[in-house]
Design an enzyme around this catalytic site. Structure first.
Site, PDB file in Angstrom:
ATOM      1  CE  LYS A 134      -4.049  -2.122   2.280  1.00  0.00           C
ATOM      2  NZ  LYS A 134      -5.230  -1.740   1.491  1.00  0.00           N
ATOM      3  CB  THR A 150     -13.876   0.049  -0.055  1.00  0.00           C
ATOM      4  OG1 THR A 150     -13.206  -0.463   1.101  1.00  0.00           O
ATOM      5  CG2 THR A 150     -14.358  -1.105  -0.927  1.00  0.00           C
TER       6      THR A 150
HETATM    7  C1  LIG Z   1     -12.986   0.954   4.155  1.00  0.00           C
HETATM    8  C2  LIG Z   1     -12.134   0.425   5.220  1.00  0.00           C
HETATM    9  C3  LIG Z   1     -10.958  -0.259   4.883  1.00  0.00           C
HETATM   10  C4  LIG Z   1     -10.498  -0.460   3.466  1.00  0.00           C
HETATM   11  O1  LIG Z   1      -9.569   0.544   3.130  1.00  0.00           O
HETATM   12  P1  LIG Z   1      -8.634   0.389   1.834  1.00  0.00           P
HETATM   13  O2  LIG Z   1      -7.963   1.695   1.743  1.00  0.00           O
HETATM   14  O3  LIG Z   1      -9.568   0.152   0.694  1.00  0.00           O
HETATM   15  O4  LIG Z   1      -7.720  -0.720   2.096  1.00  0.00           O
HETATM   16  C5  LIG Z   1     -10.171  -0.744   5.906  1.00  0.00           C
HETATM   17  N1  LIG Z   1     -10.509  -0.566   7.205  1.00  0.00           N
HETATM   18  C6  LIG Z   1     -11.627   0.095   7.554  1.00  0.00           C
HETATM   19  C7  LIG Z   1     -11.934   0.278   8.994  1.00  0.00           C
HETATM   20  C8  LIG Z   1     -12.473   0.615   6.582  1.00  0.00           C
HETATM   21  O5  LIG Z   1     -13.591   1.256   6.948  1.00  0.00           O
END
Ligand SMILES: *Cc1c(COP(=O)(O)O)cnc(C)c1O
Length: 800
Positions: free
Chosen positions: A537, A637
């Site tokens: 990431k 997401t």
């Molecule tokens: C949406 C969400 C994620 C996903 O984040 P990404 O940047 O897509 O990896 C992870 N943890 C929590 C608590 C979330 O609400």
């Protein structure tokens, strides 16, 4: 629901009296919260019972979403919103002089997942209820959720998340629906009356699986679905030693805090079989209350496998159909494949789950027999057409291991990836061979989010502004946000958008001050990266961007002011990720304490990222950092949540970022970096030299040196480790390769910031285009293409 303020206040007072034998004003905020939550549970109880009765009465096809993780977030505000009584209740609370945000904050946030996977599962349950689809969750009631994170001297410290210490109001224990899950022992087949074979189990370890049901309240539609979480308990009446008891309790005691590679431990395998077997058994038991004929199962039941953790559903359903249902192999297999479907979440080969045959056979001997037969028949059926080599590469058992992703594809009628590019890459990389055999099974379902939680609940300022511009239809059909774009040249609206963002930044600034003691300027750009800490990431690239800005400021350059906000947990055993956490905190110390940076640059790493903290950060974001190495992030997401709140995406062309670009327009964001094919080519060429890039770029040289030259105090070990990963191990995730183009893209955003109207226009384009990422549409597509279940509530269009 027709609730008046007066009626609510009377109900609330009565509930307080009933629960605590005291009047509201004498209760603690926690007790007030509990009284309110119980009251709300009572408000939807009838709808919940009625929904179940209706599903049974109409024999509606039901979806069962199996996931080893769920991250529902706090439920009080979202339940109130979905019931259509949030405004009334809040008006009542105000009249009672109760601090509303403080009341909401009393609720625990169940951390029954690590990140995106679990959050997606919960978004889907919420959306299925909103769409009026008969959808059920099936998972584990972990006694301890994901650890609570604190920072001590910049290091991550993990504290247990004892989330069940205060009673969890939303769950209902269903003792009468408990089932027994069998582990271990031995099993042999013996002829039975009907001429077939019947398994005889000996010396098994039996575990009682007790379900706890949590209501998933539909949005304004009186439908209430169920998330069922299983808890492991000793079987009453069996004589268990203390050691046996604690081994049983251990099954649902902890969530594995690592979602990126297999825990590789027996306990994890036990967890997987436990909730999969309990789920399958209870589905079949329920089915048999209404149907004699198991052949019709796929007409009434769809079971979805979210990632490979529940992939042994293939084997468990076969077991139940063969052994309990007395079906032939061919019949059972056809039913199984028609009933099951599978979502893949990763392209990283090392993250594909496998289990040693020996361990699998020891814990689940009957399932292992079935797995061997699946493997045998797969090889026999397809080798003539596809050749032994290809079949060996993708068979469910090979080289001493069960390969769960392959098993899931072979045993399902549909397989999907979670963003367009990801679904394409599945077909050309990790699942290439199975795509050759079963091309018709593969499809795409881009992930989605629930704007009810991430916009309506988390960002009332923005929501009310949108209402004032285009009315409230978008609240149930987010595709109706598109007409917002008509306000692109409405300066008054753009200013109001800026004001709403500013209000959210004020709130986040207060939290930052409260938690970290850092004063940040709300005139600054709020630049946000919130997600699990993982090398792919590339939080490190973001840090390098900060150091580049730091050097520029020390050099007297004038840049728009920025506040960098991080939220991220690292798996406790993931050394490198923890070193990056330490680095971010050290850079924060350096920058926040340098007088030259005052009002220009700040770094805030808020501890304990989770759904609730996300709800605070996301509405305040100006920039959304989505900077994974191309080809590694399946979808993402948080990119969608941030977009929906008007943040501009700073991103590589990875996962759903590509679809965000197509929706919002290239000028409403900043893209940079190597593309997936470029990454693949560079890696394959063997020509990449991180050191050469380091030598050629003086700024980058300086930044990398800062890791070890003492400029950033207190990171001797971590700085060395990270620098070695880059220069000695040649930078696995191509941070240095993308550094220059990242910095340039970031400067582009700086330039845009100088023109507040242009920035607000870009934010508006993002908001207006964000509706298509509502999970309401995503699950409607799953229903249409995979589950054969139609929404009962109209869901609008949402792209496609
Ligand atoms: C949406 C969400 C994620 C996903 O984040 P990404 O940047 O897509 O990896 C992870 N943890 C929590 C608590 C979330 O609400």
């Amino acid at each position: 629901m027709g609730l008046t303020k007066k009626r609510f206040i009377a109900d609330f007072q009565a509930e307080a009296l009933h629960l605590f034998a005291d009047s509201l004003e004498n209760l603690s905020p926690m007790q007030q919260y509990q009284a309110l939550a119980f009251l709300v549970k009572g408000y939807y109880a009838k709808d919940w019972a009625q929904t179940k009765a209706d599903y049974d009465h109409h024999q509606q096809k039901q979806v069962y979403y199996f996931s080893i993780e769920f991250l529902p977030g706090r439920l009080l505000a979202s339940n109130l919103l979905n019931l259509g009584i949030k405004d009334t209740v809040e008006a009542g609370l105000k009249q009672l002089d109760i601090d509303i945000p403080d009341l909401y904050a009393q609720e625990g946030d169940p951390g029954l997942g690590n990140g995106g996977l679990g959050r997606l599962a919960s978004a889907f349950l919420d959306s299925m209820a909103a769409d009026g689809m008969a959808g059920n969750g099936n998972g584990i009631r972990y006694q301890y959720g994901l650890f609570k994170q604190r920072f001590v001297d910049g290091y991550q410290v993990e504290l247990p998340d004892d989330w069940l210490r205060d009673p969890y109001v939303w769950e209902t224990r269903k003792e009468n629906r408990a089932v027994i899950v069998r582990f271990g022992g031995s099993v042999y087949l013996t002829p039975c009356d009907n001429g077939g074979l019947e398994p005889v189990y000996q010396d098994t370890d039996d575990v009682l699986a007790v379900p706890y049901d949590i209501a998933m309240v539909g949005h304004h539609n009186h439908m209430v679905n169920t998330m069922r979480l299983w808890s492991a308990e000793p079987v009453p009446g069996h004589a268990h030693s203390l050691a046996e008891k604690s081994r049983i309790n251990a099954i649902t005691q902890i969530l594995y805090p690592d979602d990126s590679d297999t825990a590789g431990q027996e306990l994890r395998l036990r967890q997987e079989y436990f909730f999969t077997s309990a789920g399958i058994q209870s589905i079949i038991t329920h089915y048999r209350r209404f149907h004699q004929d198991l052949h019709l199962l796929p007409n009434f039941v769809a079971i979805h496998i979210n990632d490979t953790h529940p992939a042994m559903a293939v084997l468990e359903l076969m077991r139940v159909l063969l052994d309990d249902g007395g079906l032939s192999w061919e019949e059972a297999w056809q039913i199984t494949v028609q009933t099951l479907s599978y979502t893949n979440h990763t392209l990283m080969a090392e993250a594909l789950e496998t289990w040693p045959e020996e361990m699998f056979a020891r814990l689940m001997p009957r399932l292992y027999q079935i797995a061997q037969e699946v493997d045998h028949r797969f090889r026999q059926t397809y080798t003539p057409r596809f050749g032994g080599e290809l079949i060996q590469r993708c068979a469910p058992i090979a080289d001493g291991y069960l390969r769960m992703a392959y098993l899931a594809v072979i045993g399902s009628h549909a397989v999907n990836g979670v963003a367009k590019i990801h679904s394409e890459l599945l077909k050309s990389s990790v699942l290439k061979d199975l795509y050759t055999i079963f091309p018709e099974r593969f499809n795409n379902k881009t992930n989605g989010i629930t704007p009810r939680r991430w916009v309506q609940v988390a960002n009332p300022e923005l929501s009310e502004l949108i209402d004032s511009a285009i009315d409230t239809g978008w609240r149930s059909d987010p595709s109706l946000l598109v007409p917002l774009a008509a306000h692109l040249h409405d300066e008054k609206f753009l200013k109001a958008l800026h004001t709403a963002k500013k209000a959210n930044k004020e709130k986040l600034a207060a939290i930052i001050f409260d938690q970290l003691g850092i004063e940040v300027s709300t005139n600054a750009i709020f630049d946000v990266q919130i997600k699990r800490l993982h090398a792919y990431k590339r939080q490190l690239l973001h840090v390098f961007g900060i150091l580049e800005a730091y050097l520029a400021i020390k050099n007297g350059e004038n840049r728009p002011s920025r506040v960098h906000v991080f939220g991220a947990k690292a798996a406790p055993s993931y050394r490198y990720a923890k070193s990056v956490i330490r680095l971010i905190n050290a850079v924060a110390d350096l920058v926040n304490n340098d007088p030259d940076c005052k009002g220009k640059l700040a770094v805030a790493f808020l501890p304990n990222y989770g759904v609730s903290l996300g709800e605070r950060i996301i509405p305040a974001a100006d920039i959304s950092e989505q900077i994974s190495m191309a080809g590694t992030e399946a979808s993402g997401t948080s990119n969608m949540k941030l977009m929906a709140n008007g943040a501009l995406t700073l991103a590589t062309l990875d996962g759903a970022n590509i679809e965000i670009k197509d929706a919002a327009g290239e000028d409403a964001m900043a893209m940079f970096g190597l593309t997936t094919p470029e990454v693949a080519q560079l890696k394959a060429s063997g020509q990449y030299s991180a050191r050469a890039i380091y030598e050629a770029d003086p700024t980058l040289h300086r930044v990398v040196d800062m890791l070890t030259d003492g400029t950033i105090p207190g990171i001797t070990t971590e700085g060395r480790e990270i620098q070695d990963e880059l220069l000695v191990y040649n930078d696995t995730y191509l941070v240095l390769a993308d550094f220059r183009s990242y910095v340039e893209a970031s400067h582009k955003l700086d330039a845009l910031w100088q023109d507040p109207i242009a920035w607000a226009q870009a934010a508006l384009k993002n908001i207006a285009a964000s509706g298509q990422f509502s999970a309401d549409y995503t699950v409607a597509r799953y229903g249409r293409d995979i589950w054969d279940v139609l929404p009962a509530t109209p869901v609008g269009h949402g792209g496609e």
